[in-house]
Design an enzyme around this catalytic site. Structure first.
Site, PDB file in Angstrom:
ATOM      1  N   LYS A  11      94.340  49.793 -51.714  1.00  0.00           N
ATOM      2  CA  LYS A  11      95.545  50.055 -51.892  1.00  0.00           C
ATOM      3  C   LYS A  11      96.334  50.603 -50.764  1.00  0.00           C
ATOM      4  CE  LYS A  11      94.587  53.335 -55.045  1.00  0.00           C
ATOM      5  NZ  LYS A  11      93.283  52.868 -54.935  1.00  0.00           N
ATOM      6  N   LYS A  21      93.790  61.499 -52.799  1.00  0.00           N
ATOM      7  CA  LYS A  21      93.086  61.654 -51.543  1.00  0.00           C
ATOM      8  C   LYS A  21      93.969  61.619 -50.332  1.00  0.00           C
ATOM      9  CE  LYS A  21      90.906  57.390 -51.267  1.00  0.00           C
ATOM     10  NZ  LYS A  21      90.302  56.159 -50.464  1.00  0.00           N
TER      11      LYS A  21
HETATM   12  P1  ADP Z   1      92.378  52.696 -51.616  1.00  0.00           P
HETATM   13  O1  ADP Z   1      93.388  53.292 -50.987  1.00  0.00           O
HETATM   14  O2  ADP Z   1      92.306  51.655 -52.506  1.00  0.00           O
HETATM   15  O3  ADP Z   1      91.214  54.051 -51.983  1.00  0.00           O
HETATM   16  P2  ADP Z   1      91.683  51.850 -48.915  1.00  0.00           P
HETATM   17  O4  ADP Z   1      92.826  51.165 -48.480  1.00  0.00           O
HETATM   18  O5  ADP Z   1      91.488  53.246 -48.283  1.00  0.00           O
HETATM   19  O6  ADP Z   1      91.555  51.913 -50.469  1.00  0.00           O
HETATM   20  O7  ADP Z   1      90.328  50.969 -48.354  1.00  0.00           O
HETATM   21  C1  ADP Z   1      89.101  51.327 -48.680  1.00  0.00           C
HETATM   22  C2  ADP Z   1      88.277  50.930 -47.216  1.00  0.00           C
HETATM   23  O8  ADP Z   1      88.295  49.433 -47.343  1.00  0.00           O
HETATM   24  C3  ADP Z   1      88.767  51.124 -46.034  1.00  0.00           C
HETATM   25  O9  ADP Z   1      87.935  51.510 -45.118  1.00  0.00           O
HETATM   26  C4  ADP Z   1      89.757  50.092 -45.573  1.00  0.00           C
HETATM   27  O10 ADP Z   1      89.600  49.824 -44.024  1.00  0.00           O
HETATM   28  C5  ADP Z   1      88.843  48.958 -46.041  1.00  0.00           C
HETATM   29  N1  ADP Z   1      89.298  47.597 -46.347  1.00  0.00           N
HETATM   30  C6  ADP Z   1      90.730  47.572 -47.153  1.00  0.00           C
HETATM   31  N2  ADP Z   1      91.153  46.154 -47.200  1.00  0.00           N
HETATM   32  C7  ADP Z   1      90.220  45.450 -46.193  1.00  0.00           C
HETATM   33  C8  ADP Z   1      90.236  44.049 -45.837  1.00  0.00           C
HETATM   34  N3  ADP Z   1      91.139  43.491 -46.486  1.00  0.00           N
HETATM   35  N4  ADP Z   1      89.211  43.802 -45.067  1.00  0.00           N
HETATM   36  C9  ADP Z   1      88.315  44.790 -44.574  1.00  0.00           C
HETATM   37  N5  ADP Z   1      88.304  46.101 -45.020  1.00  0.00           N
HETATM   38  C10 ADP Z   1      89.268  46.488 -45.835  1.00  0.00           C
HETATM   39 MG    MG Z   2      94.257  55.053 -50.649  1.00  0.00          MG
END
Ligand code: ADP
Ligand code: MG
Ligand code: SF4
Length: 273
Positions: free
Chosen positions: A15, A41
Protein backbone atom coordinates in the site's frame (compact mmCIF):
# COMPACT_ATOMS: atom_id res chain seq x y z
CA UNK A 1 -12.69 19.75 -7.75
CA UNK A 2 -10.77 17.68 -5.21
CA UNK A 3 -10.28 13.97 -5.76
CA UNK A 4 -10.10 11.78 -2.65
CA UNK A 5 -8.80 8.29 -3.18
CA UNK A 6 -7.97 5.53 -0.73
CA UNK A 7 -5.76 2.49 -1.13
CA UNK A 8 -6.91 -0.27 1.16
CA UNK A 9 -5.19 -3.62 1.54
CA UNK A 10 -3.58 -6.18 3.78
CA UNK A 11 -0.50 -5.24 5.79
CA UNK A 12 2.68 -5.73 3.79
CA UNK A 13 0.91 -5.94 0.43
CA UNK A 14 2.51 -2.73 -0.86
CA UNK A 15 0.00 0.00 0.00
CA UNK A 16 2.59 2.54 1.09
CA UNK A 17 5.02 1.82 -1.72
CA UNK A 18 2.25 2.15 -4.27
CA UNK A 19 0.67 5.19 -2.58
CA UNK A 20 3.97 7.04 -2.32
CA UNK A 21 4.91 6.37 -5.95
CA UNK A 22 1.41 7.29 -7.08
CA UNK A 23 1.57 10.54 -5.12
CA UNK A 24 5.05 11.26 -6.48
CA UNK A 25 3.92 10.61 -10.06
CA UNK A 26 0.94 12.91 -9.55
CA UNK A 27 3.08 15.52 -7.81
CA UNK A 28 5.52 15.51 -10.72
CA UNK A 29 2.71 16.62 -13.04
CA UNK A 30 2.28 19.73 -10.91
CA UNK A 31 -0.77 18.65 -8.94
CA UNK A 32 -1.08 19.50 -5.26
CA UNK A 33 -1.08 16.15 -3.46
CA UNK A 34 -1.76 15.33 0.18
CA UNK A 35 -0.89 11.79 1.30
CA UNK A 36 -2.26 10.63 4.62
CA UNK A 37 -0.88 7.46 6.16
CA UNK A 38 -3.69 5.73 8.05
CA UNK A 39 -1.70 2.70 9.12
CA UNK A 40 -0.38 2.49 12.70
CA UNK A 41 2.93 1.43 11.13
CA UNK A 42 3.23 5.14 10.18
CA UNK A 43 5.72 4.63 7.34
CA UNK A 44 3.37 5.54 4.52
CA UNK A 45 5.19 8.72 3.51
CA UNK A 46 8.69 7.73 4.59
CA UNK A 47 10.18 7.30 1.11
CA UNK A 48 8.70 10.67 0.08
CA UNK A 49 10.50 12.10 3.14
CA UNK A 50 13.86 10.46 2.27
CA UNK A 51 13.65 8.04 5.15
CA UNK A 52 12.65 10.48 7.88
CA UNK A 53 10.00 9.43 10.39
CA UNK A 54 7.71 12.44 10.63
CA UNK A 55 5.85 13.03 13.90
CA UNK A 56 2.44 11.39 13.94
CA UNK A 57 -0.78 13.24 14.66
CA UNK A 58 -1.71 10.80 17.39
CA UNK A 59 1.64 11.26 19.19
CA UNK A 60 1.36 15.04 19.05
CA UNK A 61 -2.25 15.02 20.21
CA UNK A 62 -1.21 12.80 23.13
CA UNK A 63 1.76 15.03 24.00
CA UNK A 64 0.26 18.48 23.77
CA UNK A 65 -3.40 18.25 22.84
CA UNK A 66 -5.16 19.09 19.62
CA UNK A 67 -5.37 22.86 20.18
CA UNK A 68 -1.60 23.40 20.40
CA UNK A 69 -0.81 21.83 17.03
CA UNK A 70 -0.09 23.91 13.92
CA UNK A 71 -0.09 22.81 10.29
CA UNK A 72 3.73 22.73 10.12
CA UNK A 73 3.83 20.31 13.05
CA UNK A 74 1.98 17.61 11.14
CA UNK A 75 2.17 18.38 7.41
CA UNK A 76 5.60 17.89 5.82
CA UNK A 77 6.75 18.63 2.31
CA UNK A 78 8.10 15.57 0.58
CA UNK A 79 9.41 14.67 -2.85
CA UNK A 80 7.62 16.37 -5.78
CA UNK A 81 5.91 18.71 -3.34
CA UNK A 82 3.72 15.96 -1.92
CA UNK A 83 2.40 17.04 1.49
CA UNK A 84 2.84 14.18 3.94
CA UNK A 85 0.85 13.32 7.07
CA UNK A 86 0.96 10.25 9.33
CA UNK A 87 -2.01 9.50 11.58
CA UNK A 88 0.06 7.21 13.77
CA UNK A 89 -0.69 4.32 16.04
CA UNK A 90 -2.30 3.67 19.39
CA UNK A 91 -0.40 3.11 22.60
CA UNK A 92 0.32 -0.62 22.51
CA UNK A 93 -2.19 -2.57 24.51
CA UNK A 94 -4.67 0.18 25.19
CA UNK A 95 -5.35 2.59 22.35
CA UNK A 96 -7.50 2.48 19.23
CA UNK A 97 -5.93 3.12 15.81
CA UNK A 98 -9.27 4.31 14.51
CA UNK A 99 -9.14 7.12 17.06
CA UNK A 100 -5.91 8.30 15.48
CA UNK A 101 -7.53 8.41 12.08
CA UNK A 102 -10.48 10.40 13.40
CA UNK A 103 -8.20 12.76 15.33
CA UNK A 104 -6.14 13.31 12.18
CA UNK A 105 -9.09 14.26 10.00
CA UNK A 106 -10.53 16.55 12.66
CA UNK A 107 -7.20 18.28 13.15
CA UNK A 108 -6.52 18.73 9.43
CA UNK A 109 -10.00 20.11 8.93
CA UNK A 110 -9.56 22.57 11.78
CA UNK A 111 -6.22 23.66 10.28
CA UNK A 112 -7.76 23.97 6.84
CA UNK A 113 -5.13 21.54 5.55
CA UNK A 114 -7.39 18.77 4.31
CA UNK A 115 -7.21 19.99 0.74
CA UNK A 116 -5.33 19.80 -2.56
CA UNK A 117 -6.04 18.46 -6.02
CA UNK A 118 -5.80 14.89 -4.81
CA UNK A 119 -5.81 13.37 -1.34
CA UNK A 120 -4.33 9.87 -1.16
CA UNK A 121 -5.32 7.86 1.92
CA UNK A 122 -3.14 4.82 2.62
CA UNK A 123 -5.23 2.60 4.88
CA UNK A 124 -4.57 -0.73 6.57
CA UNK A 125 -7.29 -3.20 5.62
CA UNK A 126 -6.52 -6.23 7.76
CA UNK A 127 -9.31 -5.39 10.14
CA UNK A 128 -12.19 -3.49 8.62
CA UNK A 129 -13.51 -2.25 11.95
CA UNK A 130 -15.28 1.05 12.42
CA UNK A 131 -11.89 2.69 12.99
CA UNK A 132 -10.24 1.69 9.74
CA UNK A 133 -13.52 2.09 7.84
CA UNK A 134 -13.77 5.66 9.12
CA UNK A 135 -12.33 7.31 5.95
CA UNK A 136 -15.06 5.53 3.97
CA UNK A 137 -17.84 5.96 6.51
CA UNK A 138 -17.39 9.68 6.95
CA UNK A 139 -17.19 10.45 3.26
CA UNK A 140 -13.47 11.18 2.99
CA UNK A 141 -12.43 8.25 0.82
CA UNK A 142 -14.67 8.71 -2.18
CA UNK A 143 -12.89 6.30 -4.50
CA UNK A 144 -11.54 3.15 -2.92
CA UNK A 145 -8.87 1.04 -4.61
CA UNK A 146 -8.25 -2.44 -3.28
CA UNK A 147 -4.65 -3.50 -3.52
CA UNK A 148 -3.91 -7.19 -3.52
CA UNK A 149 -1.64 -9.89 -4.84
CA UNK A 150 -2.80 -13.33 -5.91
CA UNK A 151 -2.20 -14.69 -2.42
CA UNK A 152 -5.34 -15.93 -0.74
CA UNK A 153 -4.76 -13.91 2.42
CA UNK A 154 -4.53 -10.61 0.58
CA UNK A 155 -7.55 -11.47 -1.58
CA UNK A 156 -9.36 -12.34 1.62
CA UNK A 157 -8.57 -8.89 3.05
CA UNK A 158 -9.59 -7.18 -0.22
CA UNK A 159 -12.86 -9.09 -0.18
CA UNK A 160 -13.52 -7.97 3.40
CA UNK A 161 -12.97 -4.35 2.44
CA UNK A 162 -15.38 -4.88 -0.46
CA UNK A 163 -17.89 -6.14 2.12
CA UNK A 164 -17.47 -2.95 4.11
CA UNK A 165 -18.01 -0.78 1.03
CA UNK A 166 -21.11 -2.76 0.07
CA UNK A 167 -22.50 -2.39 3.57
CA UNK A 168 -21.75 1.32 3.77
CA UNK A 169 -23.31 1.87 0.33
CA UNK A 170 -26.68 1.06 1.85
CA UNK A 171 -26.47 4.16 4.00
CA UNK A 172 -27.79 7.28 2.37
CA UNK A 173 -25.17 9.84 3.35
CA UNK A 174 -22.37 7.60 2.27
CA UNK A 175 -20.40 8.68 -0.81
CA UNK A 176 -17.65 6.10 -1.14
CA UNK A 177 -17.52 3.51 -3.88
CA UNK A 178 -15.13 0.93 -5.22
CA UNK A 179 -13.02 2.40 -8.02
CA UNK A 180 -10.91 -0.63 -8.89
CA UNK A 181 -8.48 -3.35 -7.93
CA UNK A 182 -4.71 -2.96 -8.16
CA UNK A 183 -2.63 -6.11 -8.44
CA UNK A 184 0.75 -5.72 -6.75
CA UNK A 185 2.46 -8.85 -7.89
CA UNK A 186 4.13 -11.49 -5.73
CA UNK A 187 5.27 -13.29 -8.87
CA UNK A 188 2.77 -16.12 -8.61
CA UNK A 189 1.75 -18.35 -11.47
CA UNK A 190 -1.52 -17.15 -13.01
CA UNK A 191 -1.65 -14.18 -10.64
CA UNK A 192 -2.68 -11.47 -13.10
CA UNK A 193 -5.58 -13.53 -14.44
CA UNK A 194 -6.65 -14.50 -10.94
CA UNK A 195 -6.76 -10.91 -9.70
CA UNK A 196 -8.52 -9.76 -12.89
CA UNK A 197 -11.15 -12.47 -12.39
CA UNK A 198 -11.50 -11.61 -8.68
CA UNK A 199 -12.07 -7.95 -9.62
CA UNK A 200 -14.73 -8.88 -12.16
CA UNK A 201 -16.45 -11.20 -9.70
CA UNK A 202 -16.79 -8.43 -7.11
CA UNK A 203 -18.27 -6.11 -9.76
CA UNK A 204 -15.12 -4.09 -10.37
CA UNK A 205 -12.10 -4.12 -12.65
CA UNK A 206 -8.37 -4.57 -12.34
CA UNK A 207 -7.04 -1.09 -13.11
CA UNK A 208 -3.34 -1.86 -12.86
CA UNK A 209 -0.88 -4.72 -12.69
CA UNK A 210 2.27 -3.71 -10.85
CA UNK A 211 5.16 -6.11 -11.40
CA UNK A 212 7.35 -7.19 -8.54
CA UNK A 213 10.57 -5.32 -9.18
CA UNK A 214 14.05 -5.09 -7.79
CA UNK A 215 13.96 -1.37 -8.56
CA UNK A 216 11.44 -0.99 -5.73
CA UNK A 217 13.80 -2.72 -3.32
CA UNK A 218 16.77 -0.62 -4.43
CA UNK A 219 14.79 2.61 -4.19
CA UNK A 220 13.70 1.67 -0.67
CA UNK A 221 17.29 0.91 0.37
CA UNK A 222 18.15 4.39 -0.93
CA UNK A 223 15.22 5.85 0.99
CA UNK A 224 13.48 7.18 -2.06
CA UNK A 225 10.40 6.52 -4.11
CA UNK A 226 11.00 4.75 -7.41
CA UNK A 227 9.91 7.97 -9.13
CA UNK A 228 12.84 9.82 -7.64
CA UNK A 229 15.43 7.03 -7.50
CA UNK A 230 14.92 5.63 -11.00
CA UNK A 231 12.72 8.00 -13.01
CA UNK A 232 13.66 6.33 -16.32
CA UNK A 233 12.99 2.79 -15.10
CA UNK A 234 10.18 0.56 -16.31
CA UNK A 235 8.73 0.51 -12.80
CA UNK A 236 8.53 4.32 -12.75
CA UNK A 237 6.60 4.03 -16.01
CA UNK A 238 4.20 1.62 -14.33
CA UNK A 239 3.49 4.10 -11.51
CA UNK A 240 3.17 6.99 -13.99
CA UNK A 241 0.57 4.99 -15.92
CA UNK A 242 -1.23 4.14 -12.69
CA UNK A 243 -1.40 7.84 -11.86
CA UNK A 244 -2.82 8.65 -15.31
CA UNK A 245 -5.35 5.84 -15.17
CA UNK A 246 -6.53 6.83 -11.70
CA UNK A 247 -6.98 10.45 -12.79
CA UNK A 248 -8.99 9.33 -15.81
CA UNK A 249 -11.01 6.65 -14.05
CA UNK A 250 -14.67 7.53 -13.69
CA UNK A 251 -15.93 3.99 -13.23
CA UNK A 252 -17.04 3.26 -9.69
CA UNK A 253 -19.23 0.46 -8.44
CA UNK A 254 -20.88 -1.04 -5.43
CA UNK A 255 -19.01 -4.27 -4.88
CA UNK A 256 -20.50 -7.74 -4.68
CA UNK A 257 -18.16 -9.52 -2.25
CA UNK A 258 -17.60 -13.25 -2.53
CA UNK A 259 -18.37 -15.96 -0.03
CA UNK A 260 -15.22 -17.53 1.45
CA UNK A 261 -15.90 -20.78 -0.43
CA UNK A 262 -16.13 -18.92 -3.73
CA UNK A 263 -12.90 -17.06 -3.02
CA UNK A 264 -11.04 -20.27 -2.20
CA UNK A 265 -12.46 -22.00 -5.26
CA UNK A 266 -11.27 -19.11 -7.41
CA UNK A 267 -7.75 -19.22 -5.94
CA UNK A 268 -7.64 -23.02 -6.40
CA UNK A 269 -8.73 -22.79 -10.02
CA UNK A 270 -5.98 -20.33 -10.96
CA UNK A 271 -3.33 -22.21 -8.99
CA UNK A 272 -4.47 -25.26 -10.97
CA UNK A 273 -4.75 -27.40 -7.89
P1 ADP B 1 2.15 -1.96 3.20
O1 ADP B 1 2.17 -0.49 3.19
O2 ADP B 1 0.96 -2.53 2.49
O3 ADP B 1 2.31 -2.56 4.56
P2 ADP B 1 4.72 -1.70 1.90
O4 ADP B 1 4.42 -0.72 0.83
O5 ADP B 1 5.42 -1.19 3.11
O6 ADP B 1 3.41 -2.49 2.33
O7 ADP B 1 5.54 -2.87 1.20
C1 ADP B 1 6.05 -3.98 1.92
C2 ADP B 1 7.38 -4.39 1.30
O8 ADP B 1 7.17 -4.86 -0.02
C3 ADP B 1 8.36 -3.23 1.20
O9 ADP B 1 9.64 -3.69 1.57
C4 ADP B 1 8.32 -2.86 -0.27
O10 ADP B 1 9.53 -2.34 -0.73
C5 ADP B 1 8.00 -4.17 -0.93
N1 ADP B 1 7.27 -4.00 -2.21
C6 ADP B 1 6.06 -3.43 -2.39
N2 ADP B 1 5.70 -3.44 -3.67
C7 ADP B 1 6.72 -4.03 -4.36
C8 ADP B 1 6.98 -4.34 -5.74
N3 ADP B 1 6.09 -4.07 -6.70
N4 ADP B 1 8.15 -4.93 -6.05
C9 ADP B 1 9.06 -5.23 -5.10
N5 ADP B 1 8.88 -4.97 -3.79
C10 ADP B 1 7.73 -4.38 -3.41
MG1 MG C 1 2.20 0.81 4.78
FE1 SF4 D 1 -8.65 -1.47 16.85
FE2 SF4 D 1 -10.60 -0.91 15.17
FE3 SF4 D 1 -11.19 -1.64 17.64
FE4 SF4 D 1 -10.06 0.73 17.20
S1 SF4 D 1 -12.08 0.08 16.52
S2 SF4 D 1 -9.50 -0.74 18.81
S3 SF4 D 1 -8.72 0.27 15.46
S4 SF4 D 1 -10.21 -2.93 16.10
Amino acid sequence: DMKQIALYGKGGIGKSTTSANLSAALGETGLDILQIGCDPKHDSTRMLMHGAWIPTVLDLVRERGDAAIATDDVVFNGYAGVRCVEAGGPEPGIGCAGRGIIATFQLLERLGALNGDVIVYDVLGDVVCGGFAMPMREGYAEEVYLITSGELMSLYAANNIAKAIARLAKRSRQTCALAGVICNSKNMEGEEDLVREFAARINSAMVAYIPRSRTVTLAELNRQTVMEYAPESEQAGVYRRLAEDIMKNTRTSIPTPLEIDELEELARRFAQV
